[in-house]
Motif scaffolding. Structure first.
Motif, PDB file in Angstrom:
ATOM      1  N   GLU A   1       0.824  -1.207   0.000  1.00 43.62           N
ATOM      2  CA  GLU A   1       0.000   0.000   0.000  1.00 43.62           C
ATOM      3  C   GLU A   1       0.862   1.263   0.000  1.00 43.62           C
ATOM      4  O   GLU A   1       0.499   2.279  -0.602  1.00 43.62           O
ATOM      5  CB  GLU A   1      -0.907  -0.019   1.225  1.00 43.62           C
ATOM      6  CG  GLU A   1      -1.828   1.178   1.365  1.00 43.62           C
ATOM      7  CD  GLU A   1      -2.619   1.127   2.658  1.00 43.62           C
ATOM      8  OE1 GLU A   1      -2.737   2.182   3.318  1.00 43.62           O
ATOM      9  OE2 GLU A   1      -3.107   0.035   3.025  1.00 43.62           O
TER      10      GLU A   1
ATOM     11  N   TYR B   1     -10.935  -3.062   8.628  1.00 44.12           N
ATOM     12  CA  TYR B   1     -10.541  -3.823   7.437  1.00 44.12           C
ATOM     13  C   TYR B   1     -11.601  -4.868   7.079  1.00 44.12           C
ATOM     14  O   TYR B   1     -11.972  -5.021   5.902  1.00 44.12           O
ATOM     15  CB  TYR B   1      -9.193  -4.505   7.667  1.00 44.12           C
ATOM     16  CG  TYR B   1      -8.699  -5.264   6.448  1.00 44.12           C
ATOM     17  CD1 TYR B   1      -8.022  -4.605   5.433  1.00 44.12           C
ATOM     18  CD2 TYR B   1      -8.945  -6.624   6.307  1.00 44.12           C
ATOM     19  CE1 TYR B   1      -7.596  -5.291   4.299  1.00 44.12           C
ATOM     20  CE2 TYR B   1      -8.522  -7.314   5.191  1.00 44.12           C
ATOM     21  CZ  TYR B   1      -7.849  -6.642   4.182  1.00 44.12           C
ATOM     22  OH  TYR B   1      -7.435  -7.325   3.054  1.00 44.12           O
ATOM     23  N   CYS B   2     -12.106  -5.574   8.072  1.00 41.81           N
ATOM     24  CA  CYS B   2     -13.101  -6.609   7.809  1.00 41.81           C
ATOM     25  C   CYS B   2     -14.391  -6.013   7.240  1.00 41.81           C
ATOM     26  O   CYS B   2     -15.006  -6.596   6.331  1.00 41.81           O
ATOM     27  CB  CYS B   2     -13.397  -7.392   9.084  1.00 41.81           C
ATOM     28  SG  CYS B   2     -12.046  -8.466   9.610  1.00 41.81           S
TER      29      CYS B   2
ATOM     30  N   ARG C   1     -14.561  -3.257   5.488  1.00 42.75           N
ATOM     31  CA  ARG C   1     -14.262  -2.782   4.139  1.00 42.75           C
ATOM     32  C   ARG C   1     -14.163  -3.925   3.138  1.00 42.75           C
ATOM     33  O   ARG C   1     -14.603  -3.789   1.996  1.00 42.75           O
ATOM     34  CB  ARG C   1     -12.950  -1.988   4.174  1.00 42.75           C
ATOM     35  CG  ARG C   1     -12.619  -1.289   2.851  1.00 42.75           C
ATOM     36  CD  ARG C   1     -11.448  -0.345   2.977  1.00 42.75           C
ATOM     37  NE  ARG C   1     -10.172  -1.036   3.006  1.00 42.75           N
ATOM     38  CZ  ARG C   1      -9.372  -1.116   4.047  1.00 42.75           C
ATOM     39  NH1 ARG C   1      -9.731  -0.558   5.196  1.00 42.75           N
ATOM     40  NH2 ARG C   1      -8.218  -1.741   3.970  1.00 42.75           N
ATOM     41  N   ARG C   2     -13.608  -5.061   3.569  1.00 42.18           N
ATOM     42  CA  ARG C   2     -13.377  -6.171   2.648  1.00 42.18           C
ATOM     43  C   ARG C   2     -14.410  -7.287   2.760  1.00 42.18           C
ATOM     44  O   ARG C   2     -14.306  -8.291   2.056  1.00 42.18           O
ATOM     45  CB  ARG C   2     -11.970  -6.749   2.885  1.00 42.18           C
ATOM     46  CG  ARG C   2     -10.843  -5.770   2.561  1.00 42.18           C
ATOM     47  CD  ARG C   2     -10.892  -5.287   1.104  1.00 42.18           C
ATOM     48  NE  ARG C   2     -10.858  -6.386   0.168  1.00 42.18           N
ATOM     49  CZ  ARG C   2      -9.751  -6.927  -0.335  1.00 42.18           C
ATOM     50  NH1 ARG C   2      -8.567  -6.439   0.024  1.00 42.18           N
ATOM     51  NH2 ARG C   2      -9.791  -7.922  -1.179  1.00 42.18           N
TER      52      ARG C   2
ATOM     53  N   VAL D   1     -15.044  -9.398   5.269  1.00 43.11           N
ATOM     54  CA  VAL D   1     -14.610 -10.596   5.993  1.00 43.11           C
ATOM     55  C   VAL D   1     -15.457 -10.736   7.255  1.00 43.11           C
ATOM     56  O   VAL D   1     -15.720  -9.757   7.951  1.00 43.11           O
ATOM     57  CB  VAL D   1     -13.112 -10.504   6.362  1.00 43.11           C
ATOM     58  CG1 VAL D   1     -12.673 -11.753   7.130  1.00 43.11           C
ATOM     59  CG2 VAL D   1     -12.257 -10.325   5.116  1.00 43.11           C
TER      60      VAL D   1
ATOM     61  N   VAL E   1      -9.039 -13.285   6.691  1.00 45.82           N
ATOM     62  CA  VAL E   1      -8.341 -12.001   6.714  1.00 45.82           C
ATOM     63  C   VAL E   1      -6.980 -12.131   6.040  1.00 45.82           C
ATOM     64  O   VAL E   1      -6.581 -11.278   5.234  1.00 45.82           O
ATOM     65  CB  VAL E   1      -8.165 -11.501   8.170  1.00 45.82           C
ATOM     66  CG1 VAL E   1      -7.302 -10.237   8.202  1.00 45.82           C
ATOM     67  CG2 VAL E   1      -9.513 -11.223   8.812  1.00 45.82           C
TER      68      VAL E   1
ATOM     69  N   SER F   1      -7.233 -12.368   2.294  1.00 42.37           N
ATOM     70  CA  SER F   1      -7.612 -11.071   1.740  1.00 42.37           C
ATOM     71  C   SER F   1      -6.415 -10.132   1.688  1.00 42.37           C
ATOM     72  O   SER F   1      -6.213  -9.403   0.704  1.00 42.37           O
ATOM     73  CB  SER F   1      -8.733 -10.468   2.583  1.00 42.37           C
ATOM     74  OG  SER F   1      -9.116  -9.194   2.094  1.00 42.37           O
ATOM     75  N   LEU F   2      -5.611 -10.121   2.743  1.00 46.57           N
ATOM     76  CA  LEU F   2      -4.417  -9.271   2.774  1.00 46.57           C
ATOM     77  C   LEU F   2      -3.434  -9.662   1.673  1.00 46.57           C
ATOM     78  O   LEU F   2      -2.831  -8.795   1.015  1.00 46.57           O
ATOM     79  CB  LEU F   2      -3.745  -9.370   4.143  1.00 46.57           C
ATOM     80  CG  LEU F   2      -4.484  -8.711   5.305  1.00 46.57           C
ATOM     81  CD1 LEU F   2      -3.934  -9.204   6.638  1.00 46.57           C
ATOM     82  CD2 LEU F   2      -4.389  -7.189   5.222  1.00 46.57           C
TER      83      LEU F   2
ATOM     84  N   ASP G   1      -4.255 -11.099  -1.130  1.00 45.30           N
ATOM     85  CA  ASP G   1      -4.869 -10.626  -2.380  1.00 45.30           C
ATOM     86  C   ASP G   1      -4.498  -9.163  -2.629  1.00 45.30           C
ATOM     87  O   ASP G   1      -4.226  -8.760  -3.770  1.00 45.30           O
ATOM     88  CB  ASP G   1      -6.392 -10.763  -2.323  1.00 45.30           C
ATOM     89  CG  ASP G   1      -6.871 -12.198  -2.433  1.00 45.30           C
ATOM     90  OD1 ASP G   1      -6.073 -13.061  -2.854  1.00 45.30           O
ATOM     91  OD2 ASP G   1      -8.044 -12.451  -2.100  1.00 45.30           O
ATOM     92  N   ASP G   2      -4.479  -8.358  -1.552  1.00 50.98           N
ATOM     93  CA  ASP G   2      -4.094  -6.954  -1.677  1.00 50.98           C
ATOM     94  C   ASP G   2      -2.651  -6.825  -2.177  1.00 50.98           C
ATOM     95  O   ASP G   2      -2.342  -5.928  -2.968  1.00 50.98           O
ATOM     96  CB  ASP G   2      -4.217  -6.244  -0.326  1.00 50.98           C
ATOM     97  CG  ASP G   2      -5.645  -6.157   0.182  1.00 50.98           C
ATOM     98  OD1 ASP G   2      -6.575  -6.357  -0.631  1.00 50.98           O
ATOM     99  OD2 ASP G   2      -5.825  -5.893   1.386  1.00 50.98           O
TER     100      ASP G   2
END
Length: 393
Positions: free
Chosen positions: A24, A76-77, A79-80, A82, A151, A154-155, A157-158
C-alpha cells in the motif's frame, strides 16, 4: 524511502498484514512461505477471538498494539467483507477467592481503554449467557470473533493486486548481508532485497539464529487440544466464556468459545509439544524434541513450574474438558463433546527459563525479526505491521 524492494518471510497473518501495508505504501514486495498455502500454522489453528485487551500490562507493547489492532482489524473486515462479530466475552468467577483477581482484570482493561467494561453479578451473567453460572464476571461487550485465515487471504490478495509476488512452497533458511542489501537464502533461490522482515512464527528463532541474531529468545512449542460441542448444543453459548486466570499457571484454563462459523470449542489445555508443527495427537519430530530437551533454559522453566506441570497432567483427559465446561454450564455432558483438533503456540523463552510475555521485534541493519508474537498477535496483526513498517522506514 519509496519503491524499496522488501522481502517478507511468512504468510501467516502478521506476514500478510506487513506485506499488504508495504504494498500500500508503494514498495516492491515478495512474500516467501514454505507451505503451499497461507495461514497454515498458528493463524489457521487458533480460536478466532479478537481480544479487546483485558489482561495485558498497561503501557506494554502488547496492550498498545492490541487496542490499535482491534480498530484496524474491524475496519478492514468491514471494508473487505470478511466475517467479524462482536459477540462479547465474560470472564467468570465461580468462587469468592477469585473475586480480587477478577476486579484486577477489570482495572487493567479500563486502563487499556477497553470500551464498555463492567463487573456483573450472577443475575446479569444469566441475562448475557442464559445457560451459564457464576458468582460474578467481567463483561467485555466489544470482544469479537473473526475469520483469521480469511483475513490473511484477503491481505495477500491486496499484495498481489498491488503488484507483489507470493512464493509459496519456498522455505527460507537464513538472511545474510551483501553490501547494502540483504540476501534471502531459500530452497528455490531466494534473492537480494533492500529490506527483509521475518515473521517466522514457530520457526522464528531458527531463522534468526542462522541469520546472526542471538539464539534467545528461543521458541518452545506448547500444544493446546480442543473439543467441540455437538451441533445441537451450540445454542447454549452466545459468545465467549473464560475462567479467571490462575497466576500459578502460565496459560489460561479451559474456556468456551463461539467460532465465526457457529461451532463452539471447549479448551485448550497446554502441554509441551513434541513437534513444532504437529497437529495430531501422536505428532513427534525428533529434531524439535531434541532441541527442547537439550535446552538449559527449558529445564530452568520446568524446575520453576513443577507444581503447575503435575496439575496440568490431569487436564489431558476428555473428562477434564467436560469438567471445565461444566463449571460454566452444568448441563453439558461428555456425550455432548467431540475431539476438535489441536493448535501449537510458539512460546518464546528467555535464557533464564522465563517466558517472554510481550511482543519482541529485533532489528539487525535493515532486517527485522519478529521474535515473539503470542496471543493476541492475530488481533494485533495490522498494528504490528504498522509498528514494524513505521520503525523500519
Amino acid at each position: 524511502m519509496k519503491n524499496s524492494s522488501v522481502a517478507v518471510v511468512g504468510a501467516g497473518i502478521i506476514g500478510a498484514a506487513t506485506a499488504a501495508l508495504l504494498t500500500e505504501r508503494g514498495h516492491s514486495v515478495t512474500v516467501f512461505e514454505k507451505e503451499q498455502s497461507a495461514a497454515a500454522h498458528q493463524t489457521g489453528h487458533n480460536s478466532g477471538v479478537v481480544h479487546a485487551g483485558l489482561y495485558y500490562e498497561p503501557g506494554s507493547l502488547k496492550a498498545r498494539l492490541t487496542r490499535r489492532g482491534v480498530e484496524l482489524l474491524h475496519e478492514y473486515c468491514e471494508r473487505r467483507g470478511v466475517a467479524y462479530e462482536a459477540c462479547g466475552k465474560l470472564v467468570v468467577a465461580h468462587r469468592a477467592d477469585q473475586l480480587e483477581r477478577l476486579n484486577h482484570i477489570a482495572e487493567r482493561a479500563r486502563a487499556n481503554g477497553v470500551p464498555g467494561i463492567e463487573v456483573v453479578d450472577a443475575e446479569r451473567i444469566r441475562e448475557i449467557e442464559p445457560n451459564s453460572v457464576g458468582i460474578a464476571a467481567v463483561h467485555s461487550p466489544s470482544t469479537a470473533i473473526v475469520d483469521y485465515p480469511g483475513v490473511t487471504r484477503s491481505l495477500l490478495d491486496d499484495v498481489v493486486l498491488g503488484g507483489g509476488e507470493l512464493r509459496f512452497g519456498d522455505r527460507v533458511t537464513r538472511v545474510t548481508k551483501r553490501g547494502r542489501q540483504h540476501v534471502v537464502e531459500s530452497e528455490r533461490g531466494g534473492g537480494a532485497f533492500d529490506y527483509v522482515i521475518v515473521c517466522g512464527g514457530l520457526q522464528s528463532d531458527r531463522i534468526a539464529k542462522k541469520s546472526g541474531a542471538d539464539p534467545y529468545p528461543a521458541i518452545v512449542p506448547f500444544y493446546g487440544d480442543y473439543f467441540e460441542l455437538a451441533a445441537d448444543k451450540t445454542h447454549l453459548v452466545n459468545g465467549l466464556l473464560y475462567p479467571v486466570p490462575d497466576p500459578a499457571y502460565p496459560f489460561l484454563g479451559v474456556h468456551l468459545t463461539r467460532m465465526i462459523d457457529g461451532r463452539v470449542t471447549v479448551g485448550p489445555n497446554a502441554f509441551l509439544s513434541f513437534a513444532r508443527e504437529g497437529y495430531t495427537r501422536w505428532s513427534l519430530n525428533i529434531g524439535d524434541l531434541w532441541q527442547t530437551s537439550t535446552s538449559a533454559a527449558f529445564w530452568r522453566f520446568a524446575s520453576q513450574n513443577m507444581r503447575a506441570a503435575r496439575e496440568q497432567i490431569a487436564t489431558a483427559s476428555k473428562r477434564s474438558f467436560v469438567e471445565g465446561a461444566q463449571e460454566f454450564m452444568p448441563e453439558i455432558e461428555a456425550s455432548d463433546m467431540k475431539w476438535g483438533g489441536r493448535g501449537i503456540r510458539a512460546q518464546a523463552m528467555n535464557r533464564d527459563g522465563s517466558l517472554l510475555d510481550d511482543f519482541a521485534i529485533e532489528r539487525i541493519d535493515n532486517a527485522v525479526f519478529v521474535r515473539n508474537a503470542p496471543s493476541p498477535a492475530a488481533t494485533s496483526s495490522l498494528a504490528i505491521a504498522e509498528h514494524i513498517v513505521d520503525q523500519l522506514f
